[in-house]
Design an enzyme around this catalytic site. Structure first.
Site, PDB file in Angstrom:
ATOM      1  N   ASP A  67       0.812  -1.228   0.000  1.00 58.37           N
ATOM      2  CA  ASP A  67       0.000   0.000   0.000  1.00 58.37           C
ATOM      3  C   ASP A  67       0.843   1.274   0.000  1.00 58.37           C
ATOM      4  O   ASP A  67       0.310   2.377   0.169  1.00 58.37           O
ATOM      5  CB  ASP A  67      -0.912   0.009   1.240  1.00 58.37           C
ATOM      6  CG  ASP A  67      -2.092  -0.936   1.078  1.00 58.37           C
ATOM      7  OD1 ASP A  67      -2.848  -0.761   0.108  1.00 58.37           O
ATOM      8  OD2 ASP A  67      -2.256  -1.842   1.911  1.00 58.37           O
ATOM      9  N   HIS A 168     -11.070   6.688   5.613  1.00 57.63           N
ATOM     10  CA  HIS A 168     -10.365   7.844   6.161  1.00 57.63           C
ATOM     11  C   HIS A 168     -11.287   9.063   6.120  1.00 57.63           C
ATOM     12  O   HIS A 168     -12.196   9.126   5.291  1.00 57.63           O
ATOM     13  CB  HIS A 168      -9.112   8.157   5.328  1.00 57.63           C
ATOM     14  CG  HIS A 168      -8.014   7.160   5.494  1.00 57.63           C
ATOM     15  ND1 HIS A 168      -7.567   6.359   4.475  1.00 57.63           N
ATOM     16  CD2 HIS A 168      -7.246   6.846   6.576  1.00 57.63           C
ATOM     17  CE1 HIS A 168      -6.582   5.586   4.911  1.00 57.63           C
ATOM     18  NE2 HIS A 168      -6.365   5.862   6.178  1.00 57.63           N
ATOM     19  N   CYS A 255      -4.575  10.418  -1.624  1.00 56.98           N
ATOM     20  CA  CYS A 255      -3.563   9.601  -0.928  1.00 56.98           C
ATOM     21  C   CYS A 255      -2.347   9.275  -1.778  1.00 56.98           C
ATOM     22  O   CYS A 255      -1.363   8.756  -1.267  1.00 56.98           O
ATOM     23  CB  CYS A 255      -4.171   8.357  -0.311  1.00 56.98           C
ATOM     24  SG  CYS A 255      -5.286   7.480  -1.340  1.00 56.98           S
TER      25      CYS A 255
HETATM   26  C1  CIR Z   1      -5.403   0.973   2.837  1.00 53.01           C
HETATM   27  O1  CIR Z   1      -6.403   0.299   3.121  1.00 53.01           O
HETATM   28  O2  CIR Z   1      -4.674   1.453   3.699  1.00 53.01           O
HETATM   29  C2  CIR Z   1      -5.071   1.176   1.390  1.00 53.01           C
HETATM   30  N1  CIR Z   1      -5.428   0.038   0.643  1.00 53.01           N
HETATM   31  C3  CIR Z   1      -5.766   2.404   0.856  1.00 53.01           C
HETATM   32  C4  CIR Z   1      -5.327   3.665   1.523  1.00 53.01           C
HETATM   33  C5  CIR Z   1      -5.956   4.854   0.947  1.00 53.01           C
HETATM   34  N2  CIR Z   1      -5.527   6.030   1.608  1.00 53.01           N
HETATM   35  C6  CIR Z   1      -6.293   7.077   1.835  1.00 53.01           C
HETATM   36  O3  CIR Z   1      -7.472   7.072   1.539  1.00 53.01           O
HETATM   37  N3  CIR Z   1      -5.738   8.111   2.463  1.00 53.01           N
END
Ligand code: CIR
Length: 276
Positions: A67, A168, A255
């Site tokens: 990630d 988030h 992100c």
């Molecule tokens: C996670 O679940 O941490 C990652 N697959 C996706 C993170 C996305 N980040 C965000 O929305 N700030």
């Protein structure tokens, strides 16, 4: 005239797409991401940031962390200090090491969230000199408390926002400038955001509430004509970006980068430069 009130960004840091991307954490039922397509989408994302005037630094992909392309979760970057996050998902905690080095050349002041606090950068929304901190499955009360304390010590305000619906906080809310806030789902009714002029994205299209104002443009995920039209109707120049492969592992537009305001004499110092 475009709405004001957000810092002008001068640079962004992104991180390469790892070969392990398809092992990223997900709650979506959209299939596995295709790395080649994800790399093409990442490339377009970087080009869009450059079109918006940013100098983009691309860190090498971190193969150990599927990630890690979602670099925003590893730190909170402000005009006065950077704070290294402590991601709530165990599999993501090690992502922070790689980011520390990149930030240490840029910041005089680097703070960090410590155990037992957890905090993902995706839970932190800046509105001028105030930071809203989402309490989610990734950011706990202790992480939010530590971050608030650090931010206050640099002269910022901070307050927590409860959310159950989104991964988030910024999955469901984005700040564009002036009092313009793009919101979806439960956050549309949140009392924390009562004073804003809300652009409410249909709850079935909640994914599209995650967008980013970058200088004279707003970057949005392709796929929602209504969200795009609502944002454009407020006077913003919209750039649409295909995000299909990142969406498969719950990743939004914001992100994929850390966006930084202009530096004062080479490094970010305690006395804020360039922040409204
Ligand atoms: C996670 O679940 O941490 C990652 N697959 C996706 C993170 C996305 N980040 C965000 O929305 N700030």
């Amino acid at each position: 005239m475009l709405p004001q009130g957000v810092p002008m960004f001068a640079e962004a840091i992104v991180r390469g797409v790892p070969k392990t991307l398809d092992a990223g954490i997900t709650s979506a039922d959209l299939g596995k991401p295709d790395r080649a397509k994800a790399m093409a989408q990442h490339c377009q994302y970087v080009q869009a940031l450059e079109e918006c005037g940013l100098e983009v630094t691309a860190l090498d992909a971190d193969e150990k962390h599927p990630d890690s392309v979602f670099i925003e979760d590893t730190a909170v970057v402000t005009g006065r200090c950077a704070i290294l996050a402590r991601p709530g998902a165990d599999s993501r905690r090690g992502e922070v090491h790689g980011i520390e080095e990149a930030l240490s050349g840029r910041y005089e002041n680097i703070e960090r969230i410590g155990d037992p606090g957890t905090l993902d950068g995706g839970d932190v929304l800046q509105v001028r000199d105030h930071f809203y901190i989402g309490l989610t499955s990734r950011t706990n009360r202790e992480g939010a408390r530590q971050l608030s304390e650090v931010l206050r010590s640099y002269g910022y305000g901070a307050s927590p926002v409860e959310t159950n619906e989104f991964l988030h906080l910024k999955s469901g809310v984005s700040y564009l400038g002036d009092e313009d806030l793009v919101v979806a789902g439960e956050l549309a009714a949140s009392k924390e955001f009562g004073r804003f002029d809300k652009i409410i994205v249909d709850s079935r299209e909640g994914y599209f509430a995650n967008c980013i104002r970058v200088n004279d443009h707003v970057l949005v995920a392709a796929g929602s004509e209504s969200a795009k039209a609502l944002i454009a109707a407020r006077g913003y120049e919209v750039i649409e970006l295909e995000m299909s492969e990142f969406r498969k592992i719950d990743g939004g537009l914001s992100c994929l980068s850390l966006r930084l305001p202009g530096r004062d004499g080479g490094v970010y110092r305690t006395a804020a430069g360039g922040e409204p």
